[in-house]
Design a protein around this motif. Structure first.
Motif, PDB file in Angstrom:
ATOM      1  N   THR A  81      -4.206  10.328  29.174  1.00  9.85           N
ATOM      2  CA  THR A  81      -5.686  10.745  29.150  1.00  9.85           C
ATOM      3  C   THR A  81      -6.013  12.127  28.973  1.00  9.85           C
ATOM      4  O   THR A  81      -5.548  12.835  29.661  1.00  9.85           O
ATOM      5  CB  THR A  81      -6.555  10.274  30.315  1.00  9.85           C
ATOM      6  N   SER A  82      -6.374  12.253  28.050  1.00  5.33           N
ATOM      7  CA  SER A  82      -6.262  13.881  27.373  1.00  5.33           C
ATOM      8  C   SER A  82      -7.788  14.341  27.568  1.00  5.33           C
ATOM      9  O   SER A  82      -8.595  14.004  27.399  1.00  5.33           O
ATOM     10  CB  SER A  82      -6.303  13.962  25.794  1.00  5.33           C
ATOM     11  N   CYS A  83      -7.729  15.474  28.507  1.00  8.54           N
ATOM     12  CA  CYS A  83      -8.897  16.267  28.961  1.00  8.54           C
ATOM     13  C   CYS A  83      -8.757  17.840  28.506  1.00  8.54           C
ATOM     14  O   CYS A  83      -9.110  18.688  28.846  1.00  8.54           O
ATOM     15  CB  CYS A  83      -9.265  16.329  30.491  1.00  8.54           C
ATOM     16  N   ILE A  84      -7.790  17.864  27.428  1.00  9.50           N
ATOM     17  CA  ILE A  84      -7.526  19.213  26.948  1.00  9.50           C
ATOM     18  C   ILE A  84      -8.682  19.964  26.209  1.00  9.50           C
ATOM     19  O   ILE A  84      -9.071  21.142  25.905  1.00  9.50           O
ATOM     20  CB  ILE A  84      -6.168  19.181  26.071  1.00  9.50           C
ATOM     21  N   ARG A 406      -1.019  15.341  35.863  1.00  6.49           N
ATOM     22  CA  ARG A 406      -0.257  14.671  35.032  1.00  6.49           C
ATOM     23  C   ARG A 406       0.435  13.468  35.812  1.00  6.49           C
ATOM     24  O   ARG A 406       0.917  12.304  35.292  1.00  6.49           O
ATOM     25  CB  ARG A 406       1.074  15.651  34.442  1.00  6.49           C
ATOM     26  N   ASN A 411      -3.987  14.819  31.323  1.00  2.61           N
ATOM     27  CA  ASN A 411      -3.669  16.301  30.750  1.00  2.61           C
ATOM     28  C   ASN A 411      -4.755  17.078  30.761  1.00  2.61           C
ATOM     29  O   ASN A 411      -5.905  16.882  30.301  1.00  2.61           O
ATOM     30  CB  ASN A 411      -3.174  16.297  29.061  1.00  2.61           C
ATOM     31  N   ARG A 413      -6.175  21.238  30.557  1.00  2.00           N
ATOM     32  CA  ARG A 413      -5.894  22.386  29.254  1.00  2.00           C
ATOM     33  C   ARG A 413      -5.556  23.571  30.347  1.00  2.00           C
ATOM     34  O   ARG A 413      -6.237  23.967  31.184  1.00  2.00           O
ATOM     35  CB  ARG A 413      -7.205  22.914  28.526  1.00  2.00           C
ATOM     36  N   LEU A 530      -2.224  10.814  20.878  1.00  2.00           N
ATOM     37  CA  LEU A 530      -1.524  12.128  21.472  1.00  2.00           C
ATOM     38  C   LEU A 530      -2.385  13.451  20.941  1.00  2.00           C
ATOM     39  O   LEU A 530      -2.723  13.494  19.725  1.00  2.00           O
ATOM     40  CB  LEU A 530      -0.186  12.019  20.841  1.00  2.00           C
ATOM     41  N   HIS A 531      -2.663  14.157  21.842  1.00  2.50           N
ATOM     42  CA  HIS A 531      -3.472  15.353  21.618  1.00  2.50           C
ATOM     43  C   HIS A 531      -2.356  16.310  21.037  1.00  2.50           C
ATOM     44  O   HIS A 531      -0.975  16.401  21.610  1.00  2.50           O
ATOM     45  CB  HIS A 531      -3.794  16.034  22.784  1.00  2.50           C
ATOM     46  N   ALA A 534      -0.502  18.568  23.738  1.00  4.06           N
ATOM     47  CA  ALA A 534      -0.165  17.825  24.906  1.00  4.06           C
ATOM     48  C   ALA A 534       1.409  18.240  25.158  1.00  4.06           C
ATOM     49  O   ALA A 534       1.979  19.070  24.189  1.00  4.06           O
ATOM     50  CB  ALA A 534       0.187  16.458  24.776  1.00  4.06           C
TER      51      ALA A 534
END
Length: 951
Positions: A81-84, A406, A411, A413, A530-531, A534
């Motif tokens: 899960t991207s939180c970037i 992680r 994820n 930033r 995918l960010h 990442a």
């Protein structure tokens, strides 16, 4: 290839990709007078550059094998899960858009809408995109998309320099609150142009008078929202222009930049339904004021009328485009991200203004609750006002918190070793907020109660709330059910002529098969989710894919290293010239700033050289269309101390393998220059000759041409560069790569999510298949040239009277004898169900035809028969049997509405719309008649009509 044993795996793909069957190949070769493909190849490709051995590649894989191998690579990616955030956000692609647009060849195989009569569907979708951007940014004119947000920011910088009244300044201010990748690309673009980029805190800046322009981020990269009205007024008072990088979803709730004084608004439409895809492709946007509309970079869709006075769309003000302005161009970008812009526009159509606000409100509410809970846990949230992103002063716990996140499959930033960032998006849930609290809670600490915090006040600044309505046009308020959207997309697709309907014989543009098996992987979650920023250990699949693709491209091109970062052919050209520029500087020769460019070169070439800080000197061509070697030698000798590079297209833009290419390269090298070989025509070379082996130092490869990434209606494109070893240290860098400087795209691997298409093509074709594709491309072009030569002069040929992969038909004598122009022939082809060949490039009054290897003999014959029938109609005009002004060519294309009405023409209806018998079985009906270009430019309208027009 047919297996020799029944238990061997059969590679069915090569025969499916290459159009002509064996019997058809034999018939075409017989027409040309050659016994074999090899004999024809020997006659076309100069022996001095032919590869001595077959390509050292493995045998091609079957479709199922290739998909299985690629899936094994994809599973090495770890999608968290991207939180970037940082300009890239999770989003839900609505299923009807995924199925009916992204996965639909009627949309992805279409070409750039230079022929508007057969492009009304995608032009309407792009007009919707422009309207979406214009409404949300509060600026009246928006373009049809750019390559990515960072590129759009760089375009805004040069736009401000060109139009600012502070002409004495070479300084551009960029807020330290901008995305880091944007600042990096600004520095890359600024250096060759002598622009000084000053990155600082705008809130602490006292004297703005030394800047010609400025770039702000709203909301800021870390999440802050600032009121810039007073600051912008100070910049305007100093004669500077202001660009604001912004977020379309946030603008559904926040005051748009156009309402607080911005001259330009730029950003990315990615979060409107376009997956992360490890960085792209995504559609950027650029909007500006009415006064600057003729200087806006990129393409612009405008409303015009057809010859019956009916509304019709077209690309407006094309004379601004780089391929026409050449070295006087303000940008080298000749493409857009049309497929992705259309996805974003349909996302807005599907959700409508209320749906977008619901999504935005939900994202913000979750973020506000998250922030409240983090404060309750004792953490310092640095923002008072924010939309969807936060930064925390995490201090010495930063590394521990990143690791804990992680472990929770999240994820965050990493801003620096003392600060973390968190960004939420459309895909975020209350459960994610609670998981984040668990990450940040100290051992034994009780987690906040989500329900108790549900009424947390918003964190949007009251003085910057949006009050202006947006997307009031009917198109954004009707198609909210899947049934309605599906039918709307079908209606638009039915208006267009794409590769799924007929051959698109565009010279220089290589409209070939985009196989379904190549397209399948681009929707796999392992690639889409995918960010781009990442952690490296999560993108091992992408790293393997890119490494293998780079190696394959090195093998077929003869170069030693490849960068996949450039996300368009124009960006590949730019990266190549930057590598040459840096190489000369590393050798203590910064004075080498002269770029020799043949008169026949692609329009991007001189524009790119100008952007790279080089001066352009044109080299003449001889009567046969080849580079005038004597003129080249004289100019190289006269400017040997300043010579930086030669940019040359091979085979030439005139469709010929020039026999003097080795001598040309040697002349440039003897005088200290580097040779840039434009790879636009690589489709004639793969497996037969290699630019890195006959003298090239650098080339770009159009993956959207030779290597099967579809054009998508005018983008996406990918333009990686290959270089010899001495230029490898100067390939584009990125803050996510080992070499950090010199980025030319926002993401480290550019448009990474479509690279699987080219990987699949190369793996399935293998060395033998790639060579055969090149040979059949040459055969098909020569077959067309031979069949049409008795009717239209072929302008340029090489040895033995043969062409390379494309041929140029000279229609100029017909204009003199009949008054029929190249435009008339192009429009008449629409009545036959064909897209026109490339018009008036590289020679005015000509048609340049490239059939590619994917077309069968039957389709080639159908095209030739259409062209021959058109020649017969021209002859009838010449004889006086058809009226010189009122004839099927001058009035083409003919619409069904015209056929059903009163018929005022002296020729029959049947001749107009059924000029050959087989059209009765399958007829493409253009939705509009010939579009009036002059009217469209004089009455520029670049967004959907106002709601009053529908009342």
């Amino acid at each position: 290839m047919t297996p020799s044993h029944p238990l061997e795996t059969r590679n069915e793909f090569i025969a499916r990709h290459v159009g002509p069957r064996e019997a058809e190949l034999g018939a075409m070769l017989e027409t040309l007078g050659y016994a074999s493909l090899e004999a024809l190849t020997d006659a076309v490709v100069p022996p001095g550059i032919r590869l001595e051995k077959p390509l050292p590649l493995d045998e091609g894989l079957g479709e199922a094998e290739a998909l299985a191998e690629l899936h094994a690579i994809a599973t090495r990616n770890r999608v968290l899960t991207s939180c970037i955030g940082q300009g890239y956000y999770g989003t839900h692609t609505p299923a009807p858009i995924l199925r009916n647009l992204l996965e639909n060849p009627a949309w992805y195989t279409a070409y750039t809408p230079y022929q508007p009569e057969i492009s009304q569907g995608r032009l309407e979708a792009l007009l919707n995109f422009q309207t979406l951007v214009s409404d949300l940014t509060g600026l009246p004119v928006a373009n049809a998309s750019l390559l990515d947000e960072a590129t759009a920011a760089a375009e805004a910088m040069t736009f401000c320099r060109r139009l600012s009244k502070n002409r004495a300044s070479n300084r551009f201010f960029a807020s330290r609150r901008c995305h880091p990748q944007t600042l990096d690309l600004l520095r890359t673009r600024a250096a060759p142009l002598g622009i000084e980029v000053v990155v600082d805190d705008e809130l602490a800046l006292n004297d703005p008078s030394t800047f010609f322009g400025a770039l702000l981020q709203y909301p800021a990269s870390h999440g802050d929202i600032h009121d810039y009205r007073e600051w912008i007024e100070r910049l305007h008072a100093a004669n500077a222009l202001v660009a604001v990088a912004t977020d379309l979803l946030a603008l559904t709730l926040l005051t748009p930049p156009g309402e607080f004084g911005a001259d330009v608004a730029i950003g990315s439409a990615q979060r409107f339904g376009v997956p992360l895809g490890f960085g792209g492709p995504h559609a950027a946007f650029f909007a500006t004021r009415e006064a600057f509309k003729r200087d806006i970079p990129g393409r612009l869709v405008g409303v015009s009328v057809d010859r019956h006075g009916q509304p019709a769309l077209r690309l407006a003000m094309q004379t601004r485009e780089q391929h026409i302005r050449r070295e006087k161009a303000t940008s080298n970008i000749c493409t857009a991200q049309v497929l992705l812009a259309n996805m974003a526009s349909m996302y807005a159509v599907y959700h409508g203004p209320q749906g977008l606000k619901v999504i935005a409100r939900r994202v913000h509410r979750l973020t506000a609750i998250l922030a409240a809970g983090l404060r309750e846990l004792g953490h310092t949230v640095e923002q008072q006002h924010f939309f969807d992103s936060l930064s925390l002063a995490s201090g010495n716990d930063t590394a521990v918190l990143l690791d804990r996140a992680r472990e929770e499959e999240i994820n965050l930033r990493e801003i620096d070793d003392q600060h973390l960032g968190i960004a939420l998006d459309e895909t975020s849930t209350p459960a994610l907020v609670q998981r984040l609290w668990a990450v940040f809670a100290h051992d034994g600490q009780r987690l906040p109660d989500f329900a108790a915090l549900a009424d947390t006040p918003d964190a949007l600044p009251a003085g910057l709330l949006r009050h202006t309505p947006f997307l009031e046009h009917p198109v954004f308020n009707r198609y909210h059910s899947e049934t309605e959207l599906m039918r709307y997309l079908r209606r638009l697709a039915d208006k267009d002529l794409a590769l799924d309907r007929a051959m698109i014989p565009l010279g220089s543009c290589t409209m070939k098969l985009n196989a379904a098996s190549e397209m399948l992987p681009i929707t796999w979650r392992e690639f889409t989710g995918l960010h781009p920023f990442a952690p490296a250990e999560q993108s091992e699949g992408y790293r393997q894919l890119t490494a293998e693709l780079e190696a394959l491209l090195c093998t077929v091109s003869g170069y030693d290293a490849v960068s996949l970062q450039p996300n368009a052919g124009s960006q590949g050209e730019y990266a190549g010239l930057l590598a040459i520029r840096a190489y000369h500087e590393s050798r203590g020769e910064p004075q080498r700033d002269l770029c020799l460019i043949p008169a026949s070169a692609h329009g991007t070439n001189p524009a790119t050289a100008s952007m790279a800080g080089m001066q352009v000197l044109v080299v003449a061509c001889d009567a046969s269309g080849n580079v005038d070697i004597d003129d080249l030698r004289a100019k190289a000798e006269a400017h040997h101390q300043r010579l930086a590079a030669l940019m040359i297209t091979y085979p030439s833009t005139h469709g010929v393998f020039e026999t003097g290419i080795r001598e040309i390269c040697e002349i440039v090298h003897q005088h200290g220059g580097q040779v840039y070989i434009d790879g636009a025509n690589l489709n004639a070379m793969v497996g037969l000759c290699a630019p890195g082996r006959f003298g090239g130092d650098v080339s770009h490869f159009n993956l959207h041409k030779t290597f099967c990434i579809p054009h998508g209606g005018g983008g996406p494109g990918v333009g990686p560069i290959g270089v010899k070893a001495h230029l490898a240290p100067f390939l584009p860098g990125h803050r996510c790569l080992e070499r950090r400087d010199g980025a030319v795209s926002a993401a480290p691997y550019g448009s990474a999510s479509i690279l699987p298409i080219s990987w699949m093509y190369l793996k399935m074709m293998g060395g033998e298949g790639l060579t055969r594709a090149s040979q059949v491309a040459i055969l098909n072009a020569n077959y067309i040239a031979r069949r049409l030569a008795p009717h239209y002069p072929v302008l340029y040929t090489g040895s033995h009277g043969l062409v390379a992969h494309e041929c140029i038909l000279d229609l100029r004598p017909l204009k003199d004898s009949s008054g029929i122009s190249v435009d008339d022939v192009a429009k008449r082809l629409i009545d036959f169900g064909f897209h026109a060949p490339t018009m008036s490039f590289p020679v005015p009054g000509t048609l340049m035809i490239e059939p590619t290897e994917s077309e069968s003999k039957a389709e080639l014959d159908r095209f030739c028969e259409a062209m021959i029938r058109i020649r017969e109609e021209i002859a009838a005009v010449e004889r006086g049997d058809l009226d010189a002004e009122d004839n099927p060519l001058k009035n083409a294309p003919h619409t069904a509405a015209e056929l059903a009405g009163d018929w005022p023409h002296p020729y029959e209806r049947r001749q107009a719309v059924y000029p050959v018998a087989q059209l009765a079985e399958h007829k493409y009906w253009p939705p509009v008649a010939r579009v009036d270009n002059v009217y469209g430019d004089r009455n520029l309208v670049c967004s959907c009509p106002p709601v009053e027009a529908y009342q």
